[in-house]
Design an enzyme around this catalytic site. Structure first.
Site, short mmCIF file in Angstrom:
data_model
loop_
_atom_site.label_atom_id
_atom_site.label_comp_id
_atom_site.label_asym_id
_atom_site.label_seq_id
_atom_site.Cartn_x
_atom_site.Cartn_y
_atom_site.Cartn_z
CB CYS A 62 -0.86 0.04 1.26
SG CYS A 62 -2.55 -0.42 1.01
CG ASP A 116 -8.75 -4.36 23.50
OD1 ASP A 116 -8.33 -5.45 23.94
OD2 ASP A 116 -8.40 -3.26 23.94
#
Length: 147
Positions: A62, A116
């Site tokens: 990327c 999380d």
């Protein structure tokens, strides 16, 4: 990496979305702001923005981009069969390559952050339906997902 040197600089925008499903009590913690780790959606918003900015560090090949804008928004659909938080991310740049990966990464990182922060209450959360909704700019022009 793909050579984008000959491509024109254009304004480029990408919008992506995804969902996280959870137990009703978990959603109540998020909405009340009483999760043990703090303001779940506020922290997830910042994490999503950071994720967009770090996409080239996470995804091989990327291009690093100078993002001009990243926005991460959350919606809690009323009346959903399963308690769900929808994340929508918009990434923008003026450059030679698109920002689809940045928008998708922002969504994934934001949803992972919600997981999380809430996993102590609900390990069975499901991240689902992550997809590109729209992209604008460049030679390929404007594209919108078909419903």
């Amino acid at each position: 990496m793909v050579d984008v040197g000959a491509k024109a600089f254009t304004h480029r925008v990408a919008v992506a979305s995804g969902c996280i499903q959870m137990l009703p009590d978990t959603l109540a913690l998020v909405q009340a702001g009483t999760a043990k780790k703090g303001d779940v959606l506020g922290i997830a918003r910042i994490a999503g923005i950071q994720g967009a900015k770090r996409t080239s560090d996470l995804i091989p090949l990327c291009h690093p981009l100078a993002l001009t804008r990243v926005a991460v928004e959350f919606e809690i659909p009323a009346g959903a069969k399963v308690p769900t938080i929808v994340c929508k991310a918009t990434a923008e740049t003026v450059g030679q390559t698109g920002v689809e990966m940045e928008a998708l990464t922002a969504v994934q990182v934001a949803l992972l952050t919600i997981y999380d922060m809430c996993k102590a209450a609900d390990r069975g959360m499901i991240i689902t339906d992550v997809k590109l909704l729209e992209k604008q700019g460049g030679k390929s022009g404007h594209w919108v997902v078909e419903n």
